[in-house]
Write a protein that holds these residues in place. Structure first.
Motif, PDB file in Angstrom:
ATOM      1  N   ASP A   1       0.822  -1.211   0.000  1.00 20.78           N
ATOM      2  CA  ASP A   1       0.000   0.000   0.000  1.00 20.78           C
ATOM      3  C   ASP A   1       0.858   1.265   0.000  1.00 20.78           C
ATOM      4  O   ASP A   1       0.914   2.010   0.975  1.00 20.78           O
ATOM      5  CB  ASP A   1      -0.926  -0.007   1.205  1.00 20.78           C
ATOM      6  CG  ASP A   1      -2.068   0.979   1.043  1.00 20.78           C
ATOM      7  OD1 ASP A   1      -2.256   1.475  -0.082  1.00 20.78           O
ATOM      8  OD2 ASP A   1      -2.776   1.246   2.023  1.00 20.78           O
ATOM      9  N   MET A   2       1.558   1.497  -1.120  1.00 21.01           N
ATOM     10  CA  MET A   2       2.285   2.749  -1.351  1.00 21.01           C
ATOM     11  C   MET A   2       1.822   3.304  -2.698  1.00 21.01           C
ATOM     12  O   MET A   2       2.607   3.449  -3.624  1.00 21.01           O
ATOM     13  CB  MET A   2       3.790   2.507  -1.417  1.00 21.01           C
ATOM     14  CG  MET A   2       4.416   1.846  -0.219  1.00 21.01           C
ATOM     15  SD  MET A   2       6.148   1.532  -0.571  1.00 21.01           S
ATOM     16  CE  MET A   2       6.599   0.524   0.820  1.00 21.01           C
ATOM     17  N   PRO A   3       0.544   3.591  -2.852  1.00 19.60           N
ATOM     18  CA  PRO A   3       0.026   3.885  -4.175  1.00 19.60           C
ATOM     19  C   PRO A   3       0.285   5.298  -4.672  1.00 19.60           C
ATOM     20  O   PRO A   3       0.365   5.525  -5.867  1.00 19.60           O
ATOM     21  CB  PRO A   3      -1.473   3.651  -4.012  1.00 19.60           C
ATOM     22  CG  PRO A   3      -1.738   3.973  -2.579  1.00 19.60           C
ATOM     23  CD  PRO A   3      -0.516   3.542  -1.832  1.00 19.60           C
ATOM     24  N   ALA A   4       0.363   6.257  -3.754  1.00 19.04           N
ATOM     25  CA  ALA A   4       0.380   7.652  -4.175  1.00 19.04           C
ATOM     26  C   ALA A   4       1.729   8.273  -3.851  1.00 19.04           C
ATOM     27  O   ALA A   4       2.131   8.343  -2.685  1.00 19.04           O
ATOM     28  CB  ALA A   4      -0.734   8.423  -3.477  1.00 19.04           C
ATOM     29  N   ALA A   5       2.431   8.756  -4.877  1.00 24.24           N
ATOM     30  CA  ALA A   5       3.725   9.395  -4.652  1.00 24.24           C
ATOM     31  C   ALA A   5       3.590  10.590  -3.718  1.00 24.24           C
ATOM     32  O   ALA A   5       4.492  10.889  -2.929  1.00 24.24           O
ATOM     33  CB  ALA A   5       4.337   9.818  -5.988  1.00 24.24           C
ATOM     34  N   SER A   6       2.459  11.271  -3.779  1.00 25.69           N
ATOM     35  CA  SER A   6       2.252  12.450  -2.933  1.00 25.69           C
ATOM     36  C   SER A   6       2.216  12.110  -1.452  1.00 25.69           C
ATOM     37  O   SER A   6       2.380  12.991  -0.602  1.00 25.69           O
ATOM     38  CB  SER A   6       0.948  13.151  -3.325  1.00 25.69           C
ATOM     39  OG  SER A   6      -0.163  12.278  -3.160  1.00 25.69           O
ATOM     40  N   GLU A   7       2.003  10.827  -1.114  1.00 29.21           N
ATOM     41  CA  GLU A   7       1.950  10.409   0.281  1.00 29.21           C
ATOM     42  C   GLU A   7       3.289   9.893   0.793  1.00 29.21           C
ATOM     43  O   GLU A   7       3.405   9.536   1.973  1.00 29.21           O
ATOM     44  CB  GLU A   7       0.875   9.332   0.458  1.00 29.21           C
ATOM     45  CG  GLU A   7      -0.528   9.838   0.181  1.00 29.21           C
ATOM     46  CD  GLU A   7      -1.559   8.725   0.160  1.00 29.21           C
ATOM     47  OE1 GLU A   7      -1.171   7.559   0.386  1.00 29.21           O
ATOM     48  OE2 GLU A   7      -2.742   9.024  -0.074  1.00 29.21           O
TER      49      GLU A   7
END
Length: 492
Positions: free
Chosen positions: A407-413
């Motif tokens: 669950d590392m889907p969003a680079a922004s996170e």
């Protein structure tokens, strides 16, 4: 990331499946399920929650049969609904139940193909249901009027041709037996084991070898990239290597964080790989900071403990347990939603002030992903009286989404995405920040195993071994970011 297990037994398997799922609970806390095969009838139970919460005595009594599969779920996509718990089932051809660990990166186009060309309807947003329906369609195409091991393997080869991404799966096929298969790159793990009983040989397929150890099975070996194993109902083991197999590139994050240290994955001891990670990290600190003023090294429990001990020894610095974990709080990383993860840090960890007071402390973690946990723990160390708080990560900066089931889907996170190490240091509030180098991490994991061609290190270097369609990462962020998930939960 999920956990899967399949057992071909000579006596009822439900209790052993339950035990296996509790052993794999670290791989998924969101949902759990089991399906057993009793003659030609499948019996299933699944639900939201931990294994112990989903299954009671009444449900267990109904799971009759000597063959079965189980699954623990860690959500990366979908709406976290009970109908997305696994194993999933289709009734044609013959009846198939499937549990899947991984993530398909072409599930959108596959769903359209299944509906428009194969005349199959996918009812959830789960890529596991897509994988199940592709397998079912390929079986109907290849089996003709009957089914035998060669036709099952031809169907799995069809899955490999159509499905792009990471998957280790177990399946029950009514009237046939237990099937396990692994994606062509071997990204997600799967091990095969056997034990002898008075009634005949029994077999197991699982995500990690620790399940085999505890349940009394001997490890045969890991399923190779693109390999399938079928145990037919007459108790015979059949194996097949697909011509779709590619270079062997297992997920490096299994060794960094997800797998238990007492597991063997692809003939590598997870424990030994983490020891070597600590040694490599210590070498970097001694090389770049030879005059360090570290008084004590403290691991952030639990995963980093193994790497932390050799690091402290090589630095000739005291190793201390300064953060005590509440073991009734689950793994923070795999909790759904950033708000829940943030709330859980203070509930999960407490400081022993004597180990921090008036000391320069080096905190060691396995990785730094979103940064919020690191920031909170660093502040806890300061509140406990530390003079300086340094932070070391046993893995490199996580700068890219992981698309293969973590669950590392969003680079922004991701705190390191688009930022320098110094910028990350300032954001998390550390007095100094040291990351492992990727070359050192890969060397530490590989050890002397020359059979592994490389690793899926995509969350560190942005290189995706299966390739990605244009716009995939942008679409994934819209679908799987924490903000989107929170909106969906709020909407019910």
């Amino acid at each position: 990331m999920c956990g899967v297990v399949g057992i071909f037994g000579r006596s009822p398997v439900a209790a052993r499946l339950y035990d296996a799922l509790t052993i794999l609970q670290h791989r998924g806390q969101d949902a759990a399920g089991m399906t057993t095969l009793d003659g030609r009838r499948m019996r299933s139970a699944r639900g939201i929650g931990l294994v112990r919460d989903v299954f009671d005595a009444r449900l267990m009594e109904g799971l009759t049969g000597d063959v079965g599969i189980g699954h623990v779920r860690y959500p990366t996509a979908g709406l976290d609904r009970p109908d997305e718990a696994q194993p999933m089932y289709v009734n044609a051809p013959w009846g198939i139940a499937l549990g899947h660990n991984g993530n398909l990166v072409n599930d959108g186009s596959l769903s359209e193909d299944l509906f428009n060309e194969d005349r199959r309807h996918v009812n959830t947003e789960s890529d596991s249901e897509v994988l199940l329906n592709v397998l079912a369609h390929e079986l109907s195409v290849h089996a003709g009027e009957g089914i035998k091991p060669s036709t099952v393997f031809a169907a799995v080869d069809g899955v490999h041709r159509r499905c792009q991404g990471a998957y280790a799966a177990v399946a029950l096929i009514a009237g046939v037996g237990l099937l396990g298969f692994r994606d062509p790159h071997g990204i997600r793990p799967a091990v095969l084991g056997k034990r002898e009983s008075e009634a005949g040989d029994e077999y197991i397929i699982a995500s990690e070898s620790v399940v085999l150890d505890i349940l009394g099975f001997d490890l045969i070996d890991d399923l190779a990239p693109g390999e399938s194993a079928l145990i037919t109902l007459d108790g015979k083991l059949h194996r097949h290597q697909s011509d779709q197999a590619r270079s062997h590139t297992p997920c490096i994050f299994e060794y960094v964080y997800f797998a238990r240290p007492d597991s063997m994955i692809d003939d590598l001891s997870v424990y030994k790989t983490r020891l070597r990670m600590g040694e490599k990290l210590a070498e970097k600190i001694l090389r770049e900071w030879p005059d360090h003023d570290i008084d004590v090294v403290i691991p952030i429990p639990d995963t980093s403990r193994t790497a932390c001990l050799p690091l402290a020894q090589m630095l000739d610095v005291k190793y201390r347990e300064g953060l005590i974990k509440n073991r009734y709080i689950g793994r923070t990383f795999i909790m759904p939603g950033q708000a829940e993860r943030a709330r859980s840090v203070r509930r999960k960890l407490n400081t022993i002030e004597l180990e921090f007071r008036r000391k320069n402390v080096l905190l060691v973690d396995d990785s730094i992903v979103r940064g919020t946990t690191s920031r909170q723990i660093i502040q806890m160390a300061r509140d406990a009286g530390a003079k300086n708080v340094y932070m070391a990560s046993a893995s490199p900066p996580v700068r890219h989404p992981n698309v293969y089931g973590i669950d590392m889907p969003a680079a922004s996170e991701l705190v390191a995405a688009g930022r320098s190490v110094e910028e990350v240091r300032q954001l998390i509030g550390a007095d100094r920040l040291i990351y492992q180098d990727l070359d050192d991490l890969e060397a530490a994991v590989r050890g002397k195993n020359t059979a592994i061609d490389g690793f899926d290190s995509s969350c560190f270097n942005g290189r995706y071994v299966t390739g990605l369609a244009d716009g995939y990462l942008e679409a994934l962020e819209k679908k799987r970011s924490d903000a989107i998930k929170e909106q969906r939960r709020a909407a019910g």
